[in-house]
Scaffold this motif. Structure first.
Motif, PDB file in Angstrom:
ATOM      1  N   ASN A 199       0.829  -1.209   0.000  1.00 42.34           N
ATOM      2  CA  ASN A 199       0.000   0.000   0.000  1.00 42.34           C
ATOM      3  C   ASN A 199       0.863   1.259   0.000  1.00 42.34           C
ATOM      4  O   ASN A 199       0.558   2.225  -0.707  1.00 42.34           O
ATOM      5  CB  ASN A 199      -0.931   0.021   1.208  1.00 42.34           C
ATOM      6  N   ALA A 200       1.920   1.267   0.794  1.00 41.73           N
ATOM      7  CA  ALA A 200       2.801   2.438   0.853  1.00 41.73           C
ATOM      8  C   ALA A 200       3.406   2.714  -0.519  1.00 41.73           C
ATOM      9  O   ALA A 200       3.461   3.862  -0.971  1.00 41.73           O
ATOM     10  CB  ALA A 200       3.897   2.226   1.901  1.00 41.73           C
ATOM     11  N   ILE A 201       3.838   1.663  -1.202  1.00 44.14           N
ATOM     12  CA  ILE A 201       4.469   1.827  -2.514  1.00 44.14           C
ATOM     13  C   ILE A 201       3.454   2.242  -3.580  1.00 44.14           C
ATOM     14  O   ILE A 201       3.725   3.100  -4.412  1.00 44.14           O
ATOM     15  CB  ILE A 201       5.187   0.522  -2.935  1.00 44.14           C
TER      16      ILE A 201
ATOM     17  N   ASP B   8       5.865   7.801   2.895  1.00 47.03           N
ATOM     18  CA  ASP B   8       6.426   9.126   2.622  1.00 47.03           C
ATOM     19  C   ASP B   8       5.364  10.175   2.313  1.00 47.03           C
ATOM     20  O   ASP B   8       5.694  11.291   1.928  1.00 47.03           O
ATOM     21  CB  ASP B   8       7.407   9.062   1.444  1.00 47.03           C
ATOM     22  N   GLY B   9       4.095   9.836   2.486  1.00 43.62           N
ATOM     23  CA  GLY B   9       3.034  10.817   2.268  1.00 43.62           C
ATOM     24  C   GLY B   9       2.760  11.065   0.798  1.00 43.62           C
ATOM     25  O   GLY B   9       2.912  10.186  -0.038  1.00 43.62           O
ATOM     26  N   GLY B  10       2.352  12.292   0.501  1.00 46.07           N
ATOM     27  CA  GLY B  10       2.066  12.651  -0.874  1.00 46.07           C
ATOM     28  C   GLY B  10       0.612  12.478  -1.265  1.00 46.07           C
ATOM     29  O   GLY B  10       0.245  12.688  -2.415  1.00 46.07           O
TER      30      GLY B  10
ATOM     31  N   SER C 185       6.024  13.036   7.751  1.00 41.44           N
ATOM     32  CA  SER C 185       5.930  13.262   6.312  1.00 41.44           C
ATOM     33  C   SER C 185       4.754  12.557   5.641  1.00 41.44           C
ATOM     34  O   SER C 185       4.432  12.858   4.505  1.00 41.44           O
ATOM     35  CB  SER C 185       7.225  12.797   5.637  1.00 41.44           C
ATOM     36  N   GLY C 186       4.148  11.616   6.318  1.00 41.49           N
ATOM     37  CA  GLY C 186       3.050  10.860   5.711  1.00 41.49           C
ATOM     38  C   GLY C 186       2.125  10.296   6.760  1.00 41.49           C
ATOM     39  O   GLY C 186       1.643  11.012   7.624  1.00 41.49           O
ATOM     40  N   HIS C 187       1.913   8.983   6.685  1.00 42.43           N
ATOM     41  CA  HIS C 187       1.054   8.303   7.650  1.00 42.43           C
ATOM     42  C   HIS C 187       1.735   7.036   8.146  1.00 42.43           C
ATOM     43  O   HIS C 187       2.506   6.410   7.421  1.00 42.43           O
ATOM     44  CB  HIS C 187      -0.297   7.940   7.026  1.00 42.43           C
TER      45      HIS C 187
END
Length: 142
Positions: free
Chosen positions: A52-54, A84-86, A123-125
């Motif tokens: 999921n992160a990727i 890393d968020g976004g 920076s993200g979750h």
């Protein structure tokens, strides 16, 4: 867990956001939890959260990373994946049709886990999952 260790042990791993790193994260989890009754569930969860992160965050972009943390005590395993968020939205559990191609991963994770918590990181979750064993203090460790 070693007989001289009474508290939780904690490990961390940072991975570049390449798809092949999901299998590395699984192996890392499997190696740490070898012999634990919760190892297979933890491995599956790490695989889902890492993928999921990727797929859904800046972790999968050039120079992206995701980070894993694994804490093991005699009664529980806590594992976290930080992206890393976004994205403008936090990961959330969605109840989709069984034939849906996407959006069922966190529901599956939730079904395996004692607790799932999503919180904003720098920076993200970070998605943290707790798995609880039946062992009592002094019993067989995870």
């Amino acid at each position: 867990m070693h007989e001289y260790t009474s508290g939780a042990r904690v490990w961390g791993l940072s991975c570049p956001g390449f798809p092949e790193e999901v299998s590395r994260a699984r192996r890392w989890t499997r190696d740490i939890l070898r012999g634990s009754p919760l190892a297979e569930d933890a491995e599956l969860i790490v695989s889902e959260l890492s993928a999921n992160a990727i797929l859904h965050t800046a972790s999968g972009r050039q120079a992206g990373n995701f980070h894993l943390a694994l804490a093991v005590s005699p009664q529980a395993i806590a594992l976290s994946v930080t992206d890393d968020g976004g994205t403008g939205t936090a990961p959330k559990i969605e109840h989709r049709d069984q034939h849906a191609e996407h959006g069922r991963g966190l529901s599956m994770v939730s079904a395996l886990a004692h607790r799932v918590v999503v919180h904003k990181s720098r920076s993200g979750h970070t998605v943290t999952v707790e798995l609880v064993t039946d062992a009592r203090p002094g019993g067989h460790p995870c």
